[in-house]
Design an enzyme around this catalytic site. Structure first.
Site, mmCIF file in Angstrom:
data_model
loop_
_atom_site.group_PDB
_atom_site.id
_atom_site.type_symbol
_atom_site.label_atom_id
_atom_site.label_comp_id
_atom_site.label_asym_id
_atom_site.label_seq_id
_atom_site.Cartn_x
_atom_site.Cartn_y
_atom_site.Cartn_z
ATOM 1 N N ARG A 13 -1.561 16.358 26.285
ATOM 2 C CA ARG A 13 -1.477 16.314 25.019
ATOM 3 C C ARG A 13 -2.514 15.290 24.438
ATOM 4 N NH1 ARG A 13 4.074 16.734 22.134
ATOM 5 N NH2 ARG A 13 4.126 19.501 23.284
ATOM 6 N N ASP A 34 2.294 14.342 33.825
ATOM 7 C CA ASP A 34 2.764 14.413 32.344
ATOM 8 C C ASP A 34 4.082 15.409 33.018
ATOM 9 O OD1 ASP A 34 3.352 15.386 30.448
ATOM 10 O OD2 ASP A 34 1.958 14.601 29.279
ATOM 11 N N ASP A 58 6.683 12.925 36.410
ATOM 12 C CA ASP A 58 7.749 11.672 35.069
ATOM 13 C C ASP A 58 7.719 10.149 35.916
ATOM 14 O OD1 ASP A 58 9.715 10.549 34.239
ATOM 15 O OD2 ASP A 58 11.378 11.169 34.756
ATOM 16 N N VAL A 59 6.862 9.684 34.774
ATOM 17 C CA VAL A 59 6.408 7.884 34.726
ATOM 18 C C VAL A 59 7.585 6.925 35.552
ATOM 19 C CG1 VAL A 59 4.511 8.161 33.955
ATOM 20 C CG2 VAL A 59 6.315 6.795 32.968
ATOM 21 N N ASN A 85 -0.867 6.246 30.326
ATOM 22 C CA ASN A 85 -0.445 6.728 29.002
ATOM 23 C C ASN A 85 -0.107 7.029 27.971
ATOM 24 O OD1 ASN A 85 -2.661 7.475 26.427
ATOM 25 N ND2 ASN A 85 -2.025 9.138 26.970
ATOM 26 N N TYR A 150 10.477 0.829 19.994
ATOM 27 C CA TYR A 150 8.592 1.161 20.484
ATOM 28 C C TYR A 150 8.038 -0.112 20.201
ATOM 29 C CZ TYR A 150 4.327 3.101 20.087
ATOM 30 O OH TYR A 150 2.797 3.186 19.748
ATOM 31 N N LYS A 154 6.356 -1.683 23.690
ATOM 32 C CA LYS A 154 4.303 -2.428 23.548
ATOM 33 C C LYS A 154 4.045 -3.687 23.918
ATOM 34 C CE LYS A 154 3.262 2.533 23.495
ATOM 35 N NZ LYS A 154 2.535 2.679 24.458
ATOM 36 N N THR A 185 -2.473 12.600 16.008
ATOM 37 C CA THR A 185 -2.075 13.380 17.504
ATOM 38 C C THR A 185 -0.693 14.069 17.460
ATOM 39 O OG1 THR A 185 -1.191 11.530 18.825
ATOM 40 C CG2 THR A 185 -3.140 11.518 19.318
#
Length: 240
Positions: A13, A34, A58-59, A85, A150, A154, A185
């Site tokens: 998405r 994803d 699953d990253v 991403n 978060y 990052k 998004t």
């Protein structure tokens, strides 16, 4: 067939789906990855494009990264562009944050790109024009309250991008990052989107981030590595 093969995470998405569409239009064969397997499969099916492959991933799992890269290599050949991403947005005050919430943000937002880069190295080393793009955030340029998990994850990804760029430059592998600001998004709820749109005039569109990624993995950016490309409509300029 194109010899350009991209692997894009968080592709079910939003920005990830837009990046898949843009790179496919640019002639890449694309592995759209994803953890949301059903949503991913439905989105890829809508594209009706044999050059786009849905891969559940699953990253945060090194084993799933290895399996995904094997699947892609068997179908398309070695990956020439990796787009890390996938990400999660988690907000909480310092007082309310939990160890589990904090750790999960770091696992998806920073560990995931590290595992992906490490797993893809064998592919990237053997191709010309190899490139990695990491999706950071304006939260890694300015501090936002209630974003301890978060934002710090990052910021860590920002540092990882720079270190990776320096280490892989002698191998001819370019590593850059995009820093999206307020983008329309599903990561942002309707109330947040409305508030940000009122502040900035409009939200960015996922394809505007995809356009930046497409540039960074293209031959037009062949002499660019370690770059931080901000796509925020001036958000950072408005913060004192």
């Amino acid at each position: 067939m194109s010899d350009r093969v991209a692997l894009v995470t968080g592709a079910a998405r939003g920005q990830g789906a837009a990046i898949v569409r843009r790179l496919s239009a640019d002639g890449f064969r694309v592995a759209a990855c994803d953890v949301r397997a059903d949503e991913l499969a439905a989105g890829v099916a809508e594209l009706a494009d044999d050059g786009v492959l849905a891969v559940e991933l699953d990253v945060t799992s090194a084993e799933q990264w290895a399996a995904a890269l094997t699947t892609v290599a068997d179908r398309f050949g070695p990956v020439t562009a990796l787009v890390n991403n996938a990400g999660v947005l988690h907000r909480a005050s310092l007082a309310d944050e939990t160890a589990a919430g904090f750790e999960n943000s770091w696992r998806v937002n920073c560990l995931g790109p590290f595992l992906g880069t490490q797993a893809a190295l064998a592919h990237l080393r053997q191709v010309d024009g190899a490139a990695i793009v990491n999706t950071c955030s304006t939260g890694a340029m300015r501090p936002f309250p209630n974003h301890a998990a978060y934002g710090s994850s990052k910021w860590a990804l920002r540092g990882l991008t720079q270190i990776t760029a320096a280490e892989l430059a002698p191998l001819g592998i370019r590593v850059n990052a995009v820093f999206p600001g307020p983008i329309a998004t599903p990561m942002l709820d309707d109330a947040t989107q409305g508030r940000l749109a009122a502040t900035f005039g409009r939200l960015g569109q996922p394809m505007e981030v995809a356009d930046a990624v497409a540039y960074l993995v293209s031959d037009h950016a062949s002499f660019i590595t370690g770059t931080e490309l901000v796509v925020d409509g001036g958000q950072c300029l408005r913060i004192g």
